[in-house]
Design a protein around this motif. Sequence first.
Motif, PDB file in Angstrom:
ATOM      1  N   MET A   6       0.770  -1.265  -0.012  1.00 48.43           N
ATOM      2  CA  MET A   6       0.017  -0.153   0.158  1.00 48.43           C
ATOM      3  C   MET A   6       0.848   1.305   0.061  1.00 48.43           C
ATOM      4  O   MET A   6       1.848   1.262   0.646  1.00 48.43           O
TER       5      MET A   6
ATOM      6  N   ASP B 232      -2.986   5.174  -0.437  1.00 50.60           N
ATOM      7  CA  ASP B 232      -4.005   4.074  -0.252  1.00 50.60           C
ATOM      8  C   ASP B 232      -4.502   4.294   1.038  1.00 50.60           C
ATOM      9  O   ASP B 232      -5.795   4.187   1.435  1.00 50.60           O
ATOM     10  N   PHE B 233      -3.949   4.488   2.208  1.00 48.34           N
ATOM     11  CA  PHE B 233      -4.198   4.461   3.759  1.00 48.34           C
ATOM     12  C   PHE B 233      -5.315   5.601   3.810  1.00 48.34           C
ATOM     13  O   PHE B 233      -6.105   5.266   4.395  1.00 48.34           O
TER      14      PHE B 233
ATOM     15  N   ARG C 158      -8.566   4.909   2.552  1.00 46.92           N
ATOM     16  CA  ARG C 158      -9.351   3.918   3.257  1.00 46.92           C
ATOM     17  C   ARG C 158      -9.618   4.459   4.719  1.00 46.92           C
ATOM     18  O   ARG C 158     -10.577   3.701   5.022  1.00 46.92           O
ATOM     19  N   SER C 159      -8.967   5.477   5.181  1.00 48.47           N
ATOM     20  CA  SER C 159      -9.037   5.773   6.658  1.00 48.47           C
ATOM     21  C   SER C 159      -9.966   7.171   6.678  1.00 48.47           C
ATOM     22  O   SER C 159     -10.130   7.342   7.714  1.00 48.47           O
TER      23      SER C 159
END
Length: 447
Positions: free
Chosen positions: A141, A145-146, A149-150
């Motif tokens: 990742m 990306d993190f 998603r967060s």
Amino acid sequence: MHDVIIIGAGFSGLEAARRLTPGHDVLVLEARARAGGRVLTHRFANGDETDLGGQWVGPGQDRLYTLIAEMGFAIWPLWDKGEHVVRSGERLKRYKGTIPALPLPVLLDLNNALSRFEKMAAELDPAAPWTHPKAQYWDRMTVADFMARSSVTSGAREMFAIGIGAVFCAEPHELSLLHALFYARSGRSLDALLSVSGGAQQDRVHGGMGGLASHVAASMDGKIRYDAPVRAIRWSETGVEVEAGGELFTARRAILAIPPNQALGIAFDPPLPSNRDALWRRMPAGACIKCVAQYEHPFWRERGLSGQAVGGKLSVRVTFDNTEEGKSAGQLLGFIEGDEARHWSAVNADERRAAVLEAFAGFFGPQALEPIDYADQDWTSEPWTRGCYAAFMGPGVWTALGHQLRDPIGPIHVAGTETAIHGYGYIEGALEAGARAADEVTAALGA
């Protein structure tokens, strides 16, 4: 023949030399005409000084605090009084603490993402981040990306990205999530890396970090040869032959105390092991231009402002009050990072200066357009660095190649902040790595 040749007179090379000099014949080869590497102290026309490279020391950086005291230098705290400023579009808000004043949904979203990141980072072993059960997953990742998603709000993603830029001088999509987690763990936490009081930006050094490096170098008793870029290293299990400045030098051992991108500029015979070559080629340096404007006085303090600002679609997205303690003239410090640094590196100096002052004015008003002096340092263009603050790893690098990061290559040992376990990317990490490499050489020469 020398016992050891150290390549690079930054803090890592200097620390290795300091530790090896008693009892060993040491030669340090430095490409520049000065010591210090990625630190550089600048003197303004009125005699005041500022650091245009690494400058801070904070809690947990015990090696650097010890060196500062040993060399007889003094510290003072970075100005951290008053309210900070956050810019969102054309709106300015004041706040206190590390987290900017944001709309409640954005604030909760950002706090959730930061809390999750910190919890994940705390699980890592900084000496071997690839051993975590989720290392492969996290290394595939990117930080972008993190974030996707967060976080659900664009405002939270924007602020997270600014924080990432301030720490890594890179864009979220460039960074492996595992590397970002490791870096935060190496520096105690992401919050510590972003904070002033109690954090990595807590203290400054009278005389500058460049002055400290010069003082350490002067104590080396002529063991440093300047203007001597290393062009080639021929090595075997019994020693090294180093070509630098048109001369040949031999030693039983060598220490590379330079960034990975600079090590790749050396011709090795026999060639580097393929995996080490692959690792270094996948460790690009961050992109950073450090900018300091000097004013008659720190006018922002009169308005109850700390000089710390964040946010906005500006060339400069993070600022600090860099005023030297005991001086009447004020200093505003700003960083141009990542994609912005790559853009402004190609722009002429006058146009870049104007853009920086416009950014300062966007935070602190029209008085910021009228400095009495100005200086910046484009580390992306500096020939013996080509980027700051440190090299970083993209997706897949840590888990495929990272376990070799600190391994010697025959008689060649590796130092530099990029090989640190604690304080990676900081002077503290450079000192740790220099000490480790010196210990390895001592053990090898004693065998």
